[in-house]
Design a protein around this motif. Structure first.
Motif, mmCIF file in Angstrom:
data_model
loop_
_atom_site.group_PDB
_atom_site.id
_atom_site.type_symbol
_atom_site.label_atom_id
_atom_site.label_comp_id
_atom_site.label_asym_id
_atom_site.label_seq_id
_atom_site.Cartn_x
_atom_site.Cartn_y
_atom_site.Cartn_z
ATOM 1 N N GLY A 193 0.774 -1.236 0.000
ATOM 2 C CA GLY A 193 0.000 0.000 0.000
ATOM 3 C C GLY A 193 0.802 1.280 0.000
ATOM 4 O O GLY A 193 0.486 2.222 -0.741
ATOM 5 N N GLU A 194 1.853 1.344 0.810
ATOM 6 C CA GLU A 194 2.560 2.610 1.001
ATOM 7 C C GLU A 194 3.157 3.195 -0.275
ATOM 8 O O GLU A 194 3.040 4.421 -0.494
ATOM 9 C CB GLU A 194 3.655 2.451 2.064
ATOM 10 C CG GLU A 194 4.355 3.759 2.390
ATOM 11 C CD GLU A 194 5.341 3.628 3.541
ATOM 12 O OE1 GLU A 194 6.004 4.635 3.847
ATOM 13 O OE2 GLU A 194 5.451 2.534 4.134
ATOM 14 N N PRO A 195 3.791 2.410 -1.151
ATOM 15 C CA PRO A 195 4.335 3.022 -2.372
ATOM 16 C C PRO A 195 3.281 3.713 -3.226
ATOM 17 O O PRO A 195 3.562 4.741 -3.860
ATOM 18 C CB PRO A 195 4.953 1.830 -3.114
ATOM 19 C CG PRO A 195 5.224 0.805 -2.060
ATOM 20 C CD PRO A 195 4.116 0.976 -1.070
ATOM 21 N N VAL A 196 2.079 3.170 -3.242
ATOM 22 C CA VAL A 196 1.008 3.775 -4.040
ATOM 23 C C VAL A 196 0.545 5.076 -3.392
ATOM 24 O O VAL A 196 0.347 6.088 -4.073
ATOM 25 C CB VAL A 196 -0.174 2.795 -4.194
ATOM 26 C CG1 VAL A 196 -1.199 3.356 -5.182
ATOM 27 C CG2 VAL A 196 0.308 1.428 -4.670
ATOM 28 N N VAL A 197 0.370 5.061 -2.074
ATOM 29 C CA VAL A 197 -0.004 6.286 -1.353
ATOM 30 C C VAL A 197 1.030 7.378 -1.597
ATOM 31 O O VAL A 197 0.685 8.534 -1.894
ATOM 32 C CB VAL A 197 -0.138 5.996 0.155
ATOM 33 C CG1 VAL A 197 -0.281 7.299 0.947
ATOM 34 C CG2 VAL A 197 -1.334 5.085 0.425
ATOM 35 N N LYS A 198 2.283 7.016 -1.477
ATOM 36 C CA LYS A 198 3.360 7.991 -1.646
ATOM 37 C C LYS A 198 3.356 8.591 -3.051
ATOM 38 O O LYS A 198 3.497 9.815 -3.222
ATOM 39 C CB LYS A 198 4.707 7.320 -1.357
ATOM 40 C CG LYS A 198 5.872 8.282 -1.271
ATOM 41 C CD LYS A 198 7.138 7.555 -0.834
ATOM 42 C CE LYS A 198 8.312 8.534 -0.716
ATOM 43 N NZ LYS A 198 9.546 7.838 -0.286
ATOM 44 N N ALA A 199 3.192 7.753 -4.073
ATOM 45 C CA ALA A 199 3.170 8.244 -5.456
ATOM 46 C C ALA A 199 1.979 9.173 -5.679
ATOM 47 O O ALA A 199 2.103 10.215 -6.341
ATOM 48 C CB ALA A 199 3.111 7.067 -6.426
ATOM 49 N N CYS A 200 0.831 8.824 -5.125
ATOM 50 C CA CYS A 200 -0.362 9.657 -5.292
ATOM 51 C C CYS A 200 -0.176 11.028 -4.658
ATOM 52 O O CYS A 200 -0.522 12.055 -5.246
ATOM 53 C CB CYS A 200 -1.574 8.954 -4.693
ATOM 54 S SG CYS A 200 -2.183 7.562 -5.675
ATOM 55 N N ILE A 201 0.381 11.053 -3.457
ATOM 56 C CA ILE A 201 0.605 12.337 -2.784
ATOM 57 C C ILE A 201 1.606 13.195 -3.555
ATOM 58 O O ILE A 201 1.405 14.399 -3.749
ATOM 59 C CB ILE A 201 1.082 12.104 -1.340
ATOM 60 C CG1 ILE A 201 -0.056 11.490 -0.509
ATOM 61 C CG2 ILE A 201 1.546 13.418 -0.697
ATOM 62 C CD1 ILE A 201 0.356 11.086 0.889
ATOM 63 N N GLU A 202 2.678 12.580 -4.017
ATOM 64 C CA GLU A 202 3.717 13.325 -4.739
ATOM 65 C C GLU A 202 3.200 13.923 -6.037
ATOM 66 O O GLU A 202 3.652 14.984 -6.461
ATOM 67 C CB GLU A 202 4.905 12.407 -5.027
ATOM 68 C CG GLU A 202 5.728 12.052 -3.789
ATOM 69 C CD GLU A 202 6.891 11.126 -4.115
ATOM 70 O OE1 GLU A 202 7.011 10.706 -5.294
ATOM 71 O OE2 GLU A 202 7.668 10.808 -3.188
ATOM 72 N N HIS A 203 2.219 13.245 -6.676
ATOM 73 C CA HIS A 203 1.794 13.680 -8.004
ATOM 74 C C HIS A 203 0.335 14.124 -8.051
ATOM 75 O O HIS A 203 -0.255 14.214 -9.138
ATOM 76 C CB HIS A 203 2.059 12.561 -9.014
ATOM 77 C CG HIS A 203 3.502 12.179 -9.104
ATOM 78 N ND1 HIS A 203 4.448 12.983 -9.696
ATOM 79 C CD2 HIS A 203 4.171 11.098 -8.619
ATOM 80 C CE1 HIS A 203 5.644 12.406 -9.601
ATOM 81 N NE2 HIS A 203 5.504 11.264 -8.950
ATOM 82 N N GLY A 204 -0.229 14.440 -6.882
ATOM 83 C CA GLY A 204 -1.531 15.088 -6.844
ATOM 84 C C GLY A 204 -2.719 14.249 -7.234
ATOM 85 O O GLY A 204 -3.677 14.767 -7.815
ATOM 86 N N ALA A 205 -2.686 12.952 -6.926
ATOM 87 C CA ALA A 205 -3.836 12.079 -7.192
ATOM 88 C C ALA A 205 -4.475 11.669 -5.872
ATOM 89 O O ALA A 205 -3.778 11.232 -4.955
ATOM 90 C CB ALA A 205 -3.401 10.834 -7.966
ATOM 91 N N HIS A 206 -5.781 11.816 -5.759
ATOM 92 C CA HIS A 206 -6.469 11.323 -4.572
ATOM 93 C C HIS A 206 -6.373 9.799 -4.551
ATOM 94 O O HIS A 206 -6.376 9.153 -5.606
ATOM 95 C CB HIS A 206 -7.930 11.756 -4.572
ATOM 96 C CG HIS A 206 -8.123 13.243 -4.572
ATOM 97 N ND1 HIS A 206 -7.548 14.062 -3.619
ATOM 98 C CD2 HIS A 206 -8.825 14.063 -5.420
ATOM 99 C CE1 HIS A 206 -7.898 15.323 -3.863
ATOM 100 N NE2 HIS A 206 -8.654 15.344 -4.944
#
Length: 425
Positions: free
Chosen positions: A96-109
């Motif tokens: 889960g964490e890598p996906v959360v991190k990528a979303c936060i970095e690139h502005g995706a909910h």
């Protein structure tokens, strides 16, 4: 997020749950752009072909994104293209964490269907501040864990709007056909690892919350571990899923934001059809808990799930017949006062409201419905949401939106069974 290519991206579309989410998104009548994502192009193409056959819609031209939790560049590329990522790749403890991190970095909910308290609370601890800085919503437990529980709490909050809600008991009851209930292997795997690392929650919560939860003055009577409920006429045990931890995180948020003026107790239970069934369930829980503490025990549980669950869990997922014949009911009993006047700790609540939620099979049908409706609210109703960013529970994120109405227009029903004053809890 106006420059985003897709409104929704379903990550993990080839998984058992992911395929149900694909079907659910394809039925959305609102005009949205969407894509599916995963590791294997051939499998993703097959998902679209099979979904086209099931839904009667031509989905084979839906865009495909290749993304893998072990490849940060691929996750970054996916998040750059999405307004909302529906993350169906579990167990979230590992992926889960890598996906959360990528979303936060690139502005995706980011929305997921995790029922893993350690993962959910770790994401809040590590990423809440960054999500707020980047104006991103990260919302976990947006499936069976724990939208039905949150929906019941929301409904009761509204019923007690002119009074004061002090305590809620929820009763989960499964109904199934002769084929029995099928349980997702990923859910089972998450439970194995969650129990083996349960002690992590103690230190995690000390880091997450500097202050203890405010005490409820008018407490509910304490239930024994095993008891017969007069409300549902069944034997009941504490429900060990994530509902309790998710709801209490919601209550903390509501207290901080002023939605709630005083704390509320929440106790979830699971219902068994007989005393004998309850004893069998307890014995299974003891064995499961013991084996989960050791690496070899975990290996056995995960290697031979059918054996240790008497066929309820298998790696291929439940059968279509099992899914179609399964439904569930959650009965919520809300205790409180019919006015907002202050009371003493010794006073017993004088109002009781009983609410019943009924829905189809929880792990796939209800979960996909809940997940997609949460995503649509983010896309279409962001102006009615109390929070525009942060790592949140569904109850905190969607309180005051049309979530309950949306669910009731589909295949989930929630209604008031009784509302009485001077009732004793």
């Amino acid at each position: 997020m106006a420059s985003k290519k897709f409104d929704l991206v379903i990550f993990g579309a080839t998984g058992f749950t992911g395929q149900y989410v694909v079907d659910e998104v394809s039925r959305v009548e609102q005009q949205i752009t969407w894509a599916i994502a995963g590791r294997n192009m051939a499998k993703l193409q097959k998902v679209l072909q099979e979904a086209s056959s099931r839904t009667g819609k031509n989905l084979e031209e839906i865009p495909i994104i290749i993304a893998d939790t072990s490849s940060k560049p691929s996750l970054d590329d996916m998040a750059k293209q999405a307004r909302v990522v529906l993350n169906c790749v579990g167990p979230y403890r590992f992926y889960g964490e890598p996906v959360v991190k990528a979303c936060i970095e690139h502005g995706a909910h980011h929305l997921d269907i995790s029922g893993e308290p350690q993962y959910l609370e770790t994401m809040q601890l590590l990423y809440d501040k960054k999500a707020k800085e980047n104006n991103v919503l990260v919302i976990g437990a947006a499936g069976f864990d724990s939208i039905p529980a949150e929906a019941g709490v929301m409904y009761l909050q509204d019923k007690f709007e002119k009074g004061r809600l002090t305590g809620i008991e929820s009763y989960l009851s499964m109904q199934h056909g002769p084929q029995g209930v099928g349980i997702n292997f990923a859910t089972y795997e998450s439970a194995v690892h969650g129990i083996s690392h349960a002690k992590e929650l103690i230190s995690l919560r000390k880091s997450l919350y500097s202050e203890p939860m405010p005490k409820v003055e008018n407490k509910l009577p304490k239930r024994p571990k095993l008891f017969f409920s007069e409300e549902v006429k069944k034997w009941c045990l504490p429900f060990m899923g994530s509902d309790k931890s998710v709801v209490y995180r919601t209550i903390r948020n509501h207290l901080a934001s002023g939605v709630m003026k005083s704390p509320v107790e929440f106790f979830p239970y699971i219902c068994l059809p007989s005393y004998f069934s309850a004893i069998k369930f307890i014995l299974f829980g003891l064995i499961f808990n013991f084996m989960s503490q050791f690496s070899f025990g975990r290996w056995l549980l995960l290697k031979f799930p059918q054996l240790f669950t008497l066929g309820y869990v298998r790696k291929g997922g439940p059968t279509k017949a099992q899914i179609n014949s399964t439904t569930f009911t959650m009965t919520f009993v809300g205790h409180g006062f019919d006015s907002t006047e202050s009371t003493t700790a010794s006073e017993k609540p004088n109002r009781q409201v009983t609410v019943r939620l009924t829905a189809p099979e929880p792990g796939y049908v209800t979960t996909s419905t809940c997940l997609v409706q949460c995503a649509l609210i983010i896309l279409k109703e962001s102006g009615s949401m109390r929070h525009s960013s942060g790592v949140l529970t569904p109850g905190a994120a969607f309180f005051g939106t049309s979530l309950l109405q949306r669910l009731c227009q589909l295949n989930i029903k929630i209604e008031t069974v009784s509302d009485s004053v001077d009732a004793k809890p």
